[in-house]
Design an enzyme around this catalytic site. Structure first.
Site, mmCIF file in Angstrom:
data_model
loop_
_atom_site.group_PDB
_atom_site.id
_atom_site.type_symbol
_atom_site.label_atom_id
_atom_site.label_comp_id
_atom_site.label_asym_id
_atom_site.label_seq_id
_atom_site.Cartn_x
_atom_site.Cartn_y
_atom_site.Cartn_z
ATOM 1 N N SER A 1 -14.499 47.306 -56.087
ATOM 2 C CA SER A 1 -14.305 46.147 -56.786
ATOM 3 C C SER A 1 -14.391 46.198 -58.288
ATOM 4 O O SER A 1 -13.748 46.882 -58.871
ATOM 5 C CB SER A 1 -15.346 45.213 -56.098
ATOM 6 O OG SER A 1 -15.258 43.745 -56.783
ATOM 7 N N HIS B 1 -9.858 44.978 -54.872
ATOM 8 C CA HIS B 1 -9.621 43.817 -54.241
ATOM 9 C C HIS B 1 -9.773 42.507 -55.081
ATOM 10 O O HIS B 1 -10.013 42.632 -56.363
ATOM 11 C CB HIS B 1 -10.420 43.504 -52.967
ATOM 12 C CG HIS B 1 -12.015 43.200 -53.181
ATOM 13 N ND1 HIS B 1 -12.807 43.341 -52.416
ATOM 14 C CD2 HIS B 1 -12.560 43.346 -54.556
ATOM 15 C CE1 HIS B 1 -13.926 43.141 -52.693
ATOM 16 N NE2 HIS B 1 -13.897 42.898 -54.192
#
Length: 202
Positions: A106, A131
């Site tokens: 992330s 993501h």
């Protein structure tokens, strides 16, 4: 006492240095900071981001022409906290070399890719994951709609920067970040998130 036992007790190892003026004790992270090495270990939040930003600014003031090494082992976290680190990395004069050890997921992966081109590394058994930003809003429908629009804007901003940092098309970044997208170190190198997988110091 083993290093694991020390860590479990919340203790930080101390390094003793001897010189002509006597002995001096440093905690291990302060000693590594003298070598221009900083760490992001654990979640990205306001507290961890504040520490990283402060160290980046301090090292710039110490020597604006010498590289900084930024070691990352993080599952990600707050976008706003992560962006404060990203913007500071771009703002300061020294180039920031990034290295993933363990996990960069992330916002951790985003910061890994934010290092100076040609100086983004990963150890061979690390994992990298990208993501889209996560969010949750409660309250009135209008407030939820406002937050949803803001998350979409944030996603576009992050995707645009990732496309610039990796050389991938914006469309591919949008598709790949739709869900958790895990990569090995070698796959992250092919993707453009890092420049080299290293197993030993040169």
């Amino acid at each position: 006492m083993s290093a694991v036992e020390t860590q479990n007790l919340g203790m930080v190892p101390i390094v003793i240095e001897q010189s002509g003026r006597g002995e001096r004790a440093y905690d291990i992270y302060s000693r590594l900071l003298r070598e221009r090495v900083i760490f992001l270990v654990g979640p990205v939040n306001d507290q961890s981001a504040n520490l990283v930003v402060a160290q980046l600014l301090f090292l710039e003031s110490e020597n604006p022409d010498k590289d900084i090494s930024f070691y990352i082992n993080s599952p990600g976290g707050s976008v706003s906290a992560g962006m404060s680190i990203y913007d500071t990395m771009q703002f300061i004069k020294p180039q920031v070399s990034t290295l993933c050890m363990g996990l960069a997921a992330s916002m951790g992966a985003f910061l890994l890719a934010a290092g100076a081109k040609g100086k983004r590394f990963s150890l061979p058994n690390s994992k990298i994951m990208i993501h889209q930003p996560l969010g949750g809003a409660q309250g009135q429908a209008t407030d939820i709609e406002i937050h949803a629009r803001e998350i979409l804007k944030t996603r576009e901003q992050l995707n645009r920067i990732l496309a610039e940092r990796t050389g991938q098309s914006l469309e591919k970044i949008q598709n790949d970040t739709e869900r958790d997208y895990f990569m090995s170190s070698e796959e992250a190198q092919t993707y453009g998130l890092i420049d080299q997988v290293i197993s030993k110091r040169p």
